[in-house]
Scaffold this motif. Structure first.
Motif, PDB file in Angstrom:
ATOM      1  N   UNK A   1       6.614  -3.006  -0.467  1.00  0.00           N
ATOM      2  CA  UNK A   1       6.158  -1.973   0.465  1.00  0.00           C
ATOM      3  C   UNK A   1       6.230  -0.589  -0.176  1.00  0.00           C
ATOM      4  N   UNK A   2       7.278  -0.356  -0.954  1.00  0.00           N
ATOM      5  CA  UNK A   2       7.374   0.904  -1.687  1.00  0.00           C
ATOM      6  C   UNK A   2       6.270   1.026  -2.729  1.00  0.00           C
ATOM      7  N   UNK A   3       5.964  -0.072  -3.402  1.00  0.00           N
ATOM      8  CA  UNK A   3       4.880  -0.068  -4.388  1.00  0.00           C
ATOM      9  C   UNK A   3       3.547   0.253  -3.726  1.00  0.00           C
ATOM     10  N   UNK A   4       3.317  -0.310  -2.550  1.00  0.00           N
ATOM     11  CA  UNK A   4       2.060  -0.041  -1.839  1.00  0.00           C
ATOM     12  C   UNK A   4       1.905   1.438  -1.534  1.00  0.00           C
ATOM     13  N   UNK A   5       2.991   2.086  -1.101  1.00  0.00           N
ATOM     14  CA  UNK A   5       2.899   3.522  -0.786  1.00  0.00           C
ATOM     15  C   UNK A   5       2.610   4.350  -2.038  1.00  0.00           C
ATOM     16  N   UNK A   6       3.276   4.015  -3.131  1.00  0.00           N
ATOM     17  CA  UNK A   6       3.037   4.760  -4.367  1.00  0.00           C
ATOM     18  C   UNK A   6       1.639   4.546  -4.906  1.00  0.00           C
ATOM     19  N   UNK A   7       1.163   3.307  -4.856  1.00  0.00           N
ATOM     20  CA  UNK A   7      -0.171   3.019  -5.377  1.00  0.00           C
ATOM     21  C   UNK A   7      -1.266   3.593  -4.497  1.00  0.00           C
TER      22      UNK A   7
ATOM     23  N   UNK B   1      -7.778   2.034  -1.357  1.00  0.00           N
ATOM     24  CA  UNK B   1      -6.728   2.067  -0.347  1.00  0.00           C
ATOM     25  C   UNK B   1      -5.755   0.910  -0.564  1.00  0.00           C
ATOM     26  N   UNK B   2      -4.467   1.185  -0.432  1.00  0.00           N
ATOM     27  CA  UNK B   2      -3.442   0.175  -0.684  1.00  0.00           C
ATOM     28  C   UNK B   2      -2.505   0.091   0.519  1.00  0.00           C
ATOM     29  N   UNK B   3      -2.328  -1.115   1.035  1.00  0.00           N
ATOM     30  CA  UNK B   3      -1.480  -1.335   2.208  1.00  0.00           C
ATOM     31  C   UNK B   3      -0.676  -2.622   2.040  1.00  0.00           C
ATOM     32  N   UNK B   4       0.268  -2.833   2.938  1.00  0.00           N
ATOM     33  CA  UNK B   4       1.046  -4.076   2.949  1.00  0.00           C
ATOM     34  C   UNK B   4       1.097  -4.629   4.363  1.00  0.00           C
ATOM     35  N   UNK B   5       0.880  -5.925   4.482  1.00  0.00           N
ATOM     36  CA  UNK B   5       1.082  -6.609   5.754  1.00  0.00           C
ATOM     37  C   UNK B   5       2.424  -7.321   5.667  1.00  0.00           C
ATOM     38  N   UNK B   6       3.220  -7.204   6.729  1.00  0.00           N
ATOM     39  CA  UNK B   6       4.576  -7.741   6.721  1.00  0.00           C
ATOM     40  C   UNK B   6       4.731  -8.784   7.824  1.00  0.00           C
ATOM     41  N   UNK B   7       4.570 -10.068   7.478  1.00  0.00           N
ATOM     42  CA  UNK B   7       4.657 -11.117   8.497  1.00  0.00           C
ATOM     43  C   UNK B   7       6.097 -11.477   8.839  1.00  0.00           C
TER      44      UNK B   7
ATOM     45  N   UNK C   1      -7.093   3.817   6.670  1.00  0.00           N
ATOM     46  CA  UNK C   1      -5.768   3.215   6.514  1.00  0.00           C
ATOM     47  C   UNK C   1      -5.411   3.084   5.040  1.00  0.00           C
ATOM     48  N   UNK C   2      -4.328   3.735   4.636  1.00  0.00           N
ATOM     49  CA  UNK C   2      -3.785   3.545   3.290  1.00  0.00           C
ATOM     50  C   UNK C   2      -2.321   3.948   3.282  1.00  0.00           C
ATOM     51  N   UNK C   3      -1.554   3.325   2.404  1.00  0.00           N
ATOM     52  CA  UNK C   3      -0.126   3.606   2.312  1.00  0.00           C
ATOM     53  C   UNK C   3       0.676   3.093   3.485  1.00  0.00           C
ATOM     54  N   UNK C   4       0.100   2.173   4.243  1.00  0.00           N
ATOM     55  CA  UNK C   4       0.745   1.692   5.465  1.00  0.00           C
ATOM     56  C   UNK C   4       1.340   0.300   5.278  1.00  0.00           C
ATOM     57  N   UNK C   5       2.448   0.063   5.977  1.00  0.00           N
ATOM     58  CA  UNK C   5       2.973  -1.287   6.143  1.00  0.00           C
ATOM     59  C   UNK C   5       2.920  -1.613   7.627  1.00  0.00           C
ATOM     60  N   UNK C   6       2.230  -2.690   7.964  1.00  0.00           N
ATOM     61  CA  UNK C   6       2.105  -3.095   9.363  1.00  0.00           C
ATOM     62  C   UNK C   6       2.828  -4.424   9.547  1.00  0.00           C
ATOM     63  N   UNK C   7       3.733  -4.449  10.525  1.00  0.00           N
ATOM     64  CA  UNK C   7       4.528  -5.639  10.804  1.00  0.00           C
ATOM     65  C   UNK C   7       3.813  -6.512  11.822  1.00  0.00           C
ATOM     66  N   UNK C   8       3.565  -7.754  11.435  1.00  0.00           N
ATOM     67  CA  UNK C   8       2.936  -8.727  12.326  1.00  0.00           C
ATOM     68  C   UNK C   8       3.921  -9.879  12.422  1.00  0.00           C
TER      69      UNK C   8
END
Length: 236
Positions: A151-157, A165-171, A222-229
């Motif tokens: 998640x930190x890597x996604x924000x930096x990238x 755009x770089x994001x992370x999905x968090x299941x 949407x970029x630099x986001x982590x969304x919790x699903x």
């Protein structure tokens, strides 16, 4: 904001969440390529997708292999990474070589792909982390650390690779073939017990995660986001 005719690569798309994303992208009109280390798994997944997706072999542990893959397949509009093999155990019980291998697979594999991936301007790169990054669990510290690092890597990238755009999905807990290794009544009891603890009263499926991944691909804001699903698992 349409994915029609856009090129989507799903690394780890031969099963589980990745396969769910591949199917959802196909349904949205995208041209989908799935990649996995196993040709057999790729062929089986392409058959599952009724031959509508292309397939390729890709080893995320090998930088040269990754670069060669993009030399062959060219530029994509969107890349999603769900490929990972990790082992989870308490820190003092998990052999160091297994801890290193887990980080190498899930974190460094995504890092290598991010370095080499050819993505058009305005396209997207999506990582798959997991809600243990914010809801630690005894005996799974290594998994929480890997997820937090991703998640930190996604924000930096998101800053380094812009306008990609770089994001992370968090299941949270998702019914995938990986979980099918536990059989019969014990598996069903595990799912039922987990569902009872979640505000939504159910366990997730790959399709639930795919909804959010496609939102990352199609929403240009949407970029630099982590969304919790995770069905409320981070707060339950």
């Amino acid at each position: 904001m349409s994915l029609k005719d856009q090129r989507v690569l799903v690394v780890g798309g031969s099963s589980g969440i990745g396969l769910g994303v591949a199917q959802a992208a196909l349904d949205a009109g995208a041209e989908v390529t799935i990649a996995s280390r196993s040709q057999e798994k790729v062929d089986r997944a392409v058959k599952t997708l009724k031959g509508k997706a292309a397939g390729g072999v890709l080893d995320t542990h090998n930088s040269a292999d990754i670069e060669a893959f993009f030399e062959t397949h060219g530029t994509f509009d969107h890349v999603m990474i769900s490929a990972a093999q990790t082992k989870v155990a308490a820190v003092r019980e998990l052999p160091l070589e297994d801890a290193y291998a887990s980080f190498d697979s899930k974190f460094w594999g995504a890092y290598r792909l991010a370095r080499a991936a050819r993505i058009r301007e305005g396209g997207s790169l999506t990582f798959t982390s997991g809600f243990l990054s914010v809801r630690p669990k005894a005996g799974a510290a290594i998994q929480g650390a890997i997820n937090a690092a991703l998640e930190g890597l996604a924000r930096g990238l998101a800053l380094e690779l812009a306008p990609v755009r770089v994001n992370a999905v968090s299941p949270g807990l998702v019914k995938t073939p990986m979980l099918d290794q536990s059989q019969g009544d014990s598996r069903q009891a595990m799912f039922e017990g987990a569902a009872e603890k979640l505000p939504v009263g159910m366990v997730g499926t790959p399709e639930h995660i795919a909804i959010q991944v496609l939102a990352f691909m199609s929403n240009p804001y949407m970029t630099g986001s982590t969304v919790f699903v995770e069905g409320g698992g981070a707060i339950a």
